[in-house]
Design an enzyme around this catalytic site. Structure first.
Site, PDB file in Angstrom:
ATOM      1  N   ILE A 293      16.121 -15.445  84.445  1.00 42.96           N
ATOM      2  CA  ILE A 293      15.053 -15.964  85.302  1.00 42.96           C
ATOM      3  C   ILE A 293      13.990 -14.895  85.553  1.00 42.96           C
ATOM      4  O   ILE A 293      12.784 -15.175  85.544  1.00 42.96           O
ATOM      5  CB  ILE A 293      15.653 -16.482  86.626  1.00 42.96           C
ATOM      6  CG1 ILE A 293      16.518 -17.734  86.363  1.00 42.96           C
ATOM      7  CG2 ILE A 293      14.568 -16.779  87.647  1.00 42.96           C
ATOM      8  CD1 ILE A 293      17.317 -18.222  87.568  1.00 42.96           C
TER       9      ILE A 293
ATOM     10  N   VAL B  85      19.332  -1.632  92.056  1.00 40.61           N
ATOM     11  CA  VAL B  85      19.023  -1.993  93.442  1.00 40.61           C
ATOM     12  C   VAL B  85      20.124  -1.616  94.432  1.00 40.61           C
ATOM     13  O   VAL B  85      19.914  -1.683  95.644  1.00 40.61           O
ATOM     14  CB  VAL B  85      18.645  -3.491  93.610  1.00 40.61           C
ATOM     15  CG1 VAL B  85      17.427  -3.846  92.788  1.00 40.61           C
ATOM     16  CG2 VAL B  85      19.819  -4.405  93.276  1.00 40.61           C
TER      17      VAL B  85
ATOM     18  N   TYR C 240      28.760 -14.662  97.448  1.00 38.71           N
ATOM     19  CA  TYR C 240      27.444 -14.979  96.861  1.00 38.71           C
ATOM     20  C   TYR C 240      26.625 -15.859  97.814  1.00 38.71           C
ATOM     21  O   TYR C 240      25.448 -15.594  98.071  1.00 38.71           O
ATOM     22  CB  TYR C 240      27.674 -15.682  95.529  1.00 38.71           C
ATOM     23  CG  TYR C 240      26.430 -16.050  94.752  1.00 38.71           C
ATOM     24  CD1 TYR C 240      25.681 -15.072  94.100  1.00 38.71           C
ATOM     25  CD2 TYR C 240      26.016 -17.374  94.639  1.00 38.71           C
ATOM     26  CE1 TYR C 240      24.542 -15.414  93.362  1.00 38.71           C
ATOM     27  CE2 TYR C 240      24.889 -17.730  93.904  1.00 38.71           C
ATOM     28  CZ  TYR C 240      24.159 -16.741  93.269  1.00 38.71           C
ATOM     29  OH  TYR C 240      23.040 -17.091  92.544  1.00 38.71           O
TER      30      TYR C 240
ATOM     31  N   LYS D   8      23.015 -15.033  99.582  1.00 39.66           N
ATOM     32  CA  LYS D   8      21.821 -15.841  99.307  1.00 39.66           C
ATOM     33  C   LYS D   8      21.301 -16.514 100.580  1.00 39.66           C
ATOM     34  O   LYS D   8      20.090 -16.687 100.750  1.00 39.66           O
ATOM     35  CB  LYS D   8      22.125 -16.866  98.218  1.00 39.66           C
ATOM     36  CG  LYS D   8      22.413 -16.240  96.841  1.00 39.66           C
ATOM     37  CD  LYS D   8      21.229 -15.421  96.355  1.00 39.66           C
ATOM     38  CE  LYS D   8      21.384 -14.965  94.910  1.00 39.66           C
ATOM     39  NZ  LYS D   8      20.248 -14.170  94.435  1.00 39.66           N
TER      40      LYS D   8
ATOM     41  N   ILE E 203      20.464 -23.326  86.652  1.00 41.42           N
ATOM     42  CA  ILE E 203      19.423 -23.033  85.661  1.00 41.42           C
ATOM     43  C   ILE E 203      20.111 -22.519  84.399  1.00 41.42           C
ATOM     44  O   ILE E 203      21.097 -21.762  84.485  1.00 41.42           O
ATOM     45  CB  ILE E 203      18.452 -21.951  86.198  1.00 41.42           C
ATOM     46  CG1 ILE E 203      17.898 -22.339  87.588  1.00 41.42           C
ATOM     47  CG2 ILE E 203      17.324 -21.692  85.197  1.00 41.42           C
ATOM     48  CD1 ILE E 203      17.041 -23.576  87.651  1.00 41.42           C
TER      49      ILE E 203
HETATM   50  P1  NDP Z   1      21.249 -12.960  84.870  1.00 38.37           P
HETATM   51  O1  NDP Z   1      22.676 -12.608  85.064  1.00 38.37           O
HETATM   52  O2  NDP Z   1      20.799 -13.578  83.578  1.00 38.37           O
HETATM   53  O3  NDP Z   1      20.310 -11.683  85.177  1.00 38.37           O
HETATM   54  C1  NDP Z   1      20.491 -10.939  86.337  1.00 38.37           C
HETATM   55  C2  NDP Z   1      19.482  -9.824  86.362  1.00 38.37           C
HETATM   56  O4  NDP Z   1      19.718  -9.032  87.540  1.00 38.37           O
HETATM   57  C3  NDP Z   1      19.620  -8.909  85.171  1.00 38.37           C
HETATM   58  O5  NDP Z   1      18.355  -8.422  84.810  1.00 38.37           O
HETATM   59  C4  NDP Z   1      20.463  -7.785  85.739  1.00 38.37           C
HETATM   60  O6  NDP Z   1      20.361  -6.561  85.048  1.00 38.37           O
HETATM   61  C5  NDP Z   1      19.887  -7.681  87.132  1.00 38.37           C
HETATM   62  N1  NDP Z   1      20.777  -6.954  88.018  1.00 38.37           N
HETATM   63  C6  NDP Z   1      22.040  -7.267  88.400  1.00 38.37           C
HETATM   64  N2  NDP Z   1      22.539  -6.333  89.217  1.00 38.37           N
HETATM   65  C7  NDP Z   1      21.570  -5.398  89.361  1.00 38.37           C
HETATM   66  C8  NDP Z   1      21.478  -4.184  90.079  1.00 38.37           C
HETATM   67  N3  NDP Z   1      22.496  -3.717  90.819  1.00 38.37           N
HETATM   68  N4  NDP Z   1      20.328  -3.478  90.013  1.00 38.37           N
HETATM   69  C9  NDP Z   1      19.281  -3.923  89.285  1.00 38.37           C
HETATM   70  N5  NDP Z   1      19.310  -5.053  88.563  1.00 38.37           N
HETATM   71  C10 NDP Z   1      20.436  -5.788  88.610  1.00 38.37           C
HETATM   72  O7  NDP Z   1      20.906 -13.915  86.098  1.00 38.37           O
HETATM   73  P2  NDP Z   1      19.860 -15.094  86.241  1.00 38.37           P
HETATM   74  O8  NDP Z   1      18.619 -14.786  85.508  1.00 38.37           O
HETATM   75  O9  NDP Z   1      20.557 -16.360  85.995  1.00 38.37           O
HETATM   76  O10 NDP Z   1      19.601 -15.004  87.817  1.00 38.37           O
HETATM   77  C11 NDP Z   1      18.503 -14.332  88.382  1.00 38.37           C
HETATM   78  C12 NDP Z   1      18.528 -14.591  89.887  1.00 38.37           C
HETATM   79  O11 NDP Z   1      18.519 -15.994  90.128  1.00 38.37           O
HETATM   80  C13 NDP Z   1      19.785 -14.049  90.567  1.00 38.37           C
HETATM   81  O12 NDP Z   1      19.453 -13.522  91.817  1.00 38.37           O
HETATM   82  C14 NDP Z   1      20.653 -15.287  90.719  1.00 38.37           C
HETATM   83  O13 NDP Z   1      21.538 -15.172  91.786  1.00 38.37           O
HETATM   84  C15 NDP Z   1      19.600 -16.349  90.952  1.00 38.37           C
HETATM   85  N6  NDP Z   1      20.039 -17.693  90.628  1.00 38.37           N
HETATM   86  C16 NDP Z   1      20.422 -18.048  89.355  1.00 38.37           C
HETATM   87  C17 NDP Z   1      20.829 -19.341  89.088  1.00 38.37           C
HETATM   88  C18 NDP Z   1      21.222 -19.806  87.732  1.00 38.37           C
HETATM   89  O14 NDP Z   1      21.623 -20.966  87.595  1.00 38.37           O
HETATM   90  N7  NDP Z   1      21.138 -18.990  86.699  1.00 38.37           N
HETATM   91  C19 NDP Z   1      20.870 -20.351  90.141  1.00 38.37           C
HETATM   92  C20 NDP Z   1      20.448 -19.881  91.433  1.00 38.37           C
HETATM   93  C21 NDP Z   1      20.048 -18.606  91.648  1.00 38.37           C
HETATM   94  P3  NDP Z   1      21.312  -6.235  83.771  1.00 38.37           P
HETATM   95  O15 NDP Z   1      20.638  -6.865  82.591  1.00 38.37           O
HETATM   96  O16 NDP Z   1      21.357  -4.760  83.734  1.00 38.37           O
HETATM   97  O17 NDP Z   1      22.662  -6.839  84.053  1.00 38.37           O
END
Ligand code: NDP
Length: 249
Positions: free
Chosen positions: A28, A63, A155, A159, A188
């Protein structure tokens, strides 16, 4: 007697054109960063791992580490030539487990990343926004934060916490033309949902009025609206992008 139409809203001028998207290397976050760039914003993505996505500037960002957040903003401001005007706090993780079996590590890591990490990013971002007297903070929450979900106490708490964060910032900084809003995606299609067992996927699909999972571009479009000058009077809101799954919550 018909009321005269009120004057056109005063846009937040000049336009906020610089953005930092955390977790912007994939999923996302990458969709949001790409979309904002296509809309004319100057965008830097925060990357915990991997290299900068093609065509986007990136800064290292973990983060969970307060020093990394400060260094990432410093570096982003150099790349952008000024303060971050739009913060999209997107980085997030899940560590799903039933309550009784949830380890302290599962709890601490999710809260540290999804909640404390976001507050720290917002705190650092507010410095530049206060100087500019404008800004947009957009927090990527989840339908689960208000709806609840078995096996996701950690989680969902993190959120749901973002709603309190956004609304407190809205009250604290709203007078300085800084808005803080939440986008709450439903299911998503990303790496986070790809691993769902087929029977759970079917169960979720049956409860989503739209009868499909969402696309990352649909979340990005909601973020683009909240980042825009036209959204200057939208503050402390929770904008669902969930196909109707969470309506009423
Ligand atoms: P992904 O798992 O595809 O990506 C997560 C991203 O967050 C990656 O870029 C990851 O980095 C980064 N990340 C995780 N931990 C850290 C950290 N400690 N420091 C810095 N960066 C970090 O997740 P999505 O794209 O699916 O989700 C993005 C957001 O949307 C999240 O907050 C999720 O909770 C929220 N969301 C997603 C949904 C879904 O259906 N997919 C639904 C509702 C909410 P790295 O590549 O290094 O792991």
């Amino acid at each position: 007697m018909s009321a005269a139409p009120s004057a056109a809203p005063t846009p937040d001028a000049p336009l906020g054109r610089t953005a930092l998207v955390t977790g912007g290397n994939r999923g996302i976050g990458l969709a949001i960063a790409t979309d904002l760039r296509a809309a004319g914003y100057r965008v830097v993505v925060g990357c915990r791992s991997g290299s900068a996505p093609e065509g986007l500037d990136a800064v290292p960002l973990e983060v969970q580490d307060p020093a990394s957040i400060v260094a990432a903003f410093d570096a982003a401001e150099k790349l952008l030539g000024g303060p971050v005007e739009i913060l999209v706090a997107n980085a997030g993780i899940t560590r799903d487990q039933l309550l009784l079996r949830m380890s302290d590590e599962d709890l601490d890591e999710v809260i540290a990343t999804n909640l404390a990490g976001v507050i720290r990013c917002a705190r650092r971002a507010s410095r530049g926004m206060l100087r500019l007297k404008r800004g947009r903070m957009i927090f990527i929450s989840s339908v689960v934060g208000l709806y609840g979900s078995p096996g996701q106490v950690n989680y969902a708490a993190s959120k749901a916490g973002l709603v309190g964060v956004a609304r407190s910032i809205a009250r604290e900084l709203g007078g300085r033309r800084i808005t803080a809003n939440v986008v709450a995606p439903g299911f998503i299609d990303t790496a986070m949902t790809a691993d769902l067992p087929p029977e759970r996927r079917d169960l979720y699909l049956a409860s989503i009025p739209a009868a499909r999972f969402g696309a990352t571009a649909e979340v990005a479009a909601a973020v683009r609206f909240l980042a825009s000058p036209e959204a200057g009077y939208v503050n402390g809101a929770v904008l669902p992008v969930d196909g109707g799954l969470g309506m009423g919550h």
